[in-house]
Design an enzyme around this catalytic site. Structure first.
Site, short mmCIF file in Angstrom:
data_model
loop_
_atom_site.label_atom_id
_atom_site.label_comp_id
_atom_site.label_asym_id
_atom_site.label_seq_id
_atom_site.Cartn_x
_atom_site.Cartn_y
_atom_site.Cartn_z
N TYR A 91 0.83 -1.21 0.00
CA TYR A 91 0.00 0.00 0.00
C TYR A 91 0.87 1.26 0.00
CZ TYR A 91 -3.90 3.01 1.60
OH TYR A 91 -4.86 3.99 1.73
N LYS A 131 1.11 4.15 -2.80
CA LYS A 131 0.77 5.53 -2.46
C LYS A 131 1.95 6.48 -2.71
CE LYS A 131 -3.55 5.02 -1.18
NZ LYS A 131 -4.62 5.59 -2.02
#
Lengths: 77, 247
Positions: free
Chosen positions: B154, B158
């Site tokens: 993640y 990001k």
């Protein structure tokens, strides 16, 4: 052929702000007419609208001179 | 403020995406949301959009699938005639410590959270170039800047969004298209509600403002960047996190 060239010329002159005399079949769009990569994308989009055809990314990558454009259009129109 | 504009919000059925969709509609934009699978939630969002008097359309799209994205954008342009605002918000988590993280967990998160933004951005560039303007807003995360144990996939996605933002901003600036990222901090949504209380408490102690953010806090920042007020801002990451990260 002549007609295609005239229409292509008109778009290039407007889009790239160049003199009509510079837009010869041999002229390189980037080197001679001063277009950057994004100008070329813009130009291709406008040509697609004008001639009602689609020029794929791979084909677009092969286009380098004004003559390439005219040839592509005549072959696909 | 956004009258006559069309906005596409990916991951728009729930959470932050829903708040963005409704807020942009309240500001005057017609709204298209892309959603992965929760049809009921997507319809609820669209219902709220329509209550503002704007048009709303929900499309089921896997943003990591180029064909689906291209087809959906074509439908947006044929329905609304234009696309002015793209909010790349779709995101999933598959948390695991790096040493236990499966290749599949990595791939899924990168595919939705990062590749999805790439595909949607690529698909809106053409209409935006023709319109000679546009706004692209990528929803990153505080963890993309600060890192977070258990979220290597993640966090990588990001952080990748921030790099994508800067490069796209440079490529498109000359055509009046701005590209920015928003990095939310700890926001109360379905995604964060599953975290355990002890972790939530610890996170709250790290927020200078002392409380969690809401989806509306993010939506307000998106509205600002999407409007004329934000016209001179491009390539930036706006931290909406109660002060967790200060540059």
């Amino acid at each position: 052929m002549a007609d295609t060239l005239e229409r292509v010329k008109k778009i290039i002159v407007e889009r790239l702000d160049v003199d009509e005399a510079e837009v010869t079949l041999e002229a390189s769009i980037k080197e001679d007419l001063g277009a950057d990569s994004l100008d070329v994308v813009d130009l291709i989009m406008e040509l697609e609208d004008e001639f009602e055809l689609e020029i794929g990314d791979d084909e677009a990558a092969k286009i380098s001179t004004v003559g390439d454009i005219v040839e592509y259009i005549n072959k696909h129109n | 403020m956004l009258n006559g504009k069309t906005a596409v919000v990916t991951g728009g059925s729930r959470g932050i995406g829903r708040a963005i969709a409704i807020t942009l509609a309240e500001a005057g934009a017609d709204i298209v949301i892309f959603y992965a699978g929760n049809h009921t939630a997507a319809e609820e969002t669209i219902q709220s959009v329509r209550e503002t008097g704007r048009q709303g359309l929900a499309l089921k799209v896997d943003v990591s699938d180029k064909e689906q994205v291209d087809a959906a954008l074509k439908e947006v342009v044929s329905t609304f005639g234009r696309v002015d605002i793209l909010v790349n918000n779709a995101g999933i988590t598959r948390d695991n410590l790096l040493m236990r993280m499966k290749e599949d967990e990595w791939d899924q998160v990168i595919a939705t959270n990062l590749k999805g933004a790439f595909l949607c951005t690529k698909a809106v560039i053409r209409p935006m170039l023709k319109q000679k303007g546009g706004r692209i807003i990528n929803i990153s995360s505080v963890v993309g800047v600060a890192g977070n144990p258990g979220q290597a996939n993640y966090v990588a996605a990001k952080a990748g969004l921030i790099g994508l933002t800067k490069t796209t901003a440079k490529e498109l600036a000359s055509r009046g298209i701005t590209v920015n990222a928003i990095a939310p901090g700890f926001i109360e949504t379905d995604m964060t509600s599953v975290l355990d209380e002890a972790l939530k408490e610890q996170m709250r102690s790290e927020i200078p403002l002392g409380y969690y953010g809401t989806p509306q806090d993010i939506a307000e920042a998106v509205k600002f960047l999407a409007s004329d007020s934000g016209r001179y801002i491009t390539g930036q990451t706006i931290h909406v996190d109660g002060g967790m990260v200060m540059n």
